[in-house]
Design an enzyme around this catalytic site. Sequence first.
Site, PDB file in Angstrom:
ATOM      1  N   SER A  87     -30.756 -60.498  20.024  1.00 56.36           N
ATOM      2  CA  SER A  87     -31.383 -60.607  18.705  1.00 56.36           C
ATOM      3  C   SER A  87     -32.417 -59.519  18.451  1.00 56.36           C
ATOM      4  CB  SER A  87     -32.024 -61.987  18.523  1.00 56.36           C
ATOM      5  OG  SER A  87     -32.975 -62.256  19.541  1.00 56.36           O
ATOM      6  N   HIS A 146     -38.399 -59.279  23.722  1.00 54.36           N
ATOM      7  CA  HIS A 146     -38.324 -59.450  22.275  1.00 54.36           C
ATOM      8  C   HIS A 146     -37.080 -60.227  21.855  1.00 54.36           C
ATOM      9  CE1 HIS A 146     -41.261 -55.954  21.127  1.00 54.36           C
ATOM     10  NE2 HIS A 146     -41.848 -56.970  21.704  1.00 54.36           N
TER      11      HIS A 146
END
Length: 584
Positions: free
Chosen positions: A194, A131
Amino acid sequence: MSKTPWHRLILPLSLLKLNQFRTTMRQKNLHDTSQLPDKEASPKPLPDPEGRHLTTRTFDGSFNDLEHPEMGMIGTRFGRNVPLKDAYPDEKNLMNPNPRTVSQVLMTRDEFIPATTLNILAAAWIQFQNHDWFVHKTNPNKKFEIPLEDSDPWPQEHRPMTVSQTDADPSRPEGDQSAPPTYISDSTHWWDGSQIYGHDSSAAYKLRSHVDGKLTIGDDGLLPLDPEKGVDLTGANDNYWVGLSLLHTLFVREHNTLCDELKRQYTDWSDDQLYDHARLINAALMAKIHTVEWTPGILAHPALQIAMNANWYGMLGQHVKRLFGRIGEGEILSGIIGSQTDHHTAPYYLTEEFVSVYRLHPLIPDEFEFCELKSGKLLMKKDFFEASGKRTRSVVEAIPMTDLFYSLGIAHPGAITLHNYPRFLQQLVRDNGDVFDLAAVDIIRDRERGVPRYNRFRELIGRGRVNSFEEITRNPQWVKEMREVYNNNIDSVDLMVGMFAEDLPEGFGFSDTAFRVFILMASRRLKSDRFFTKDYRAEVYTQFGLDWIDNNTMLTVLRRHFPELSLAHTNLNNAFAPWRRLFN
């Protein structure tokens, strides 16, 4: 010339072979898509007027390379590991053989096959990392329709089976056929955490407490709730489940601990300074854990144990690097970390082929047994659907995180082979109401994005073609099934099918073919990033930060935030190996 596979050679020769593979692939398997025709010159990102971008990771990924500040930004194209002439989708055979047939005949899990050298946290970890690495957008207005037989048990109310197409690259001129289609990453290409911190400044702002650099977490120790999705509010919360919730929460806590430690040493630092430094340190710690713990855990070959540690510390090892610092400018003796940045033969971008080799859905188990650490008592039993999506929150609220971590630590994920794809993913019901066969979607994505099929892919990465199905696997039943599904055409075997069918090197959790791309890209994600190379220094991280990364592992992080877990870590050297079961 010896025909002995690299993994059966004596250890020094195995290591030499691995280095040769990487050197060759750096020359032949990095292909630039950023220079393909563009409607207009991409706007250059603007530097921070106060110079913050020089020593801090930007949220959009700009200014990692200061000479080419757009490199690796969110909204830029995926690169390729195969020549562009080999990256055109075979549109005539997009549905040949039928992806649903491939899924049903070759992927279906008849019986759970465990990966006995790993625990379920290893499965959660790779999704946690993915992700942060790559996100494709899809176009809900353009769909593929997968043909279904009348005898197919697919529910009538969800026929026809449709799959949204990958969104076209808006920067490419209409009708341009001078090069294969390109696709945009909706995440930065850098290894920057992130998934915790957010993909843009506005998302990041919402996740911060704005006090002492910390991220927001509740008094109950849980992350805030995303009111739209009903799951944890965090940098990336798609395809959420209990394992992801645990890891997101753990590393938010780690960030906040780092802020406390930094504030003790730098009492005059602002909220932003504490946040920026904690983010840098936390992201690097996660990269280290992946490099020297997760990877040697899933690829448990002696040469890999040495090679992955050498990526971080060099062949001289951690102890020598601690005592004497870096020796020489190269990466062999003292590792990639702290060496000079080098993009080799193409600007840095993650690649479509990298995305393909990390399709590891068989790792996901069918069900969970959540047990109490102190007594071994069964607290709850859930299938994967019941512990995922908007149902995740009720599980993490009902069971203490110590018990959840313990339960995943003592249980096995699935082995990455044919006939071990989770059945619920073959009829996946998402919270938005979409229903699809994820195994069929995995097959379509490679075909759609021009990832070569298995045999051609092997050839392009230097492994050489196979001439028969028997050369892929010694399993006669799989040979028979593949031959029937692919109409006896070895060249039409899909990449994922071939990789899942392969006989594995000793200790390996996934195929040698996938591993070849990994050899290249695992190093590249470090070597191209200035925050892991020339700017991995005390002036940027602080000496405290460099020491924190050096002195910590996944086990120390777990024990810091959940001390009772140490009871299950007796004689354990790797957090992703099966933990000690305290009660039978």
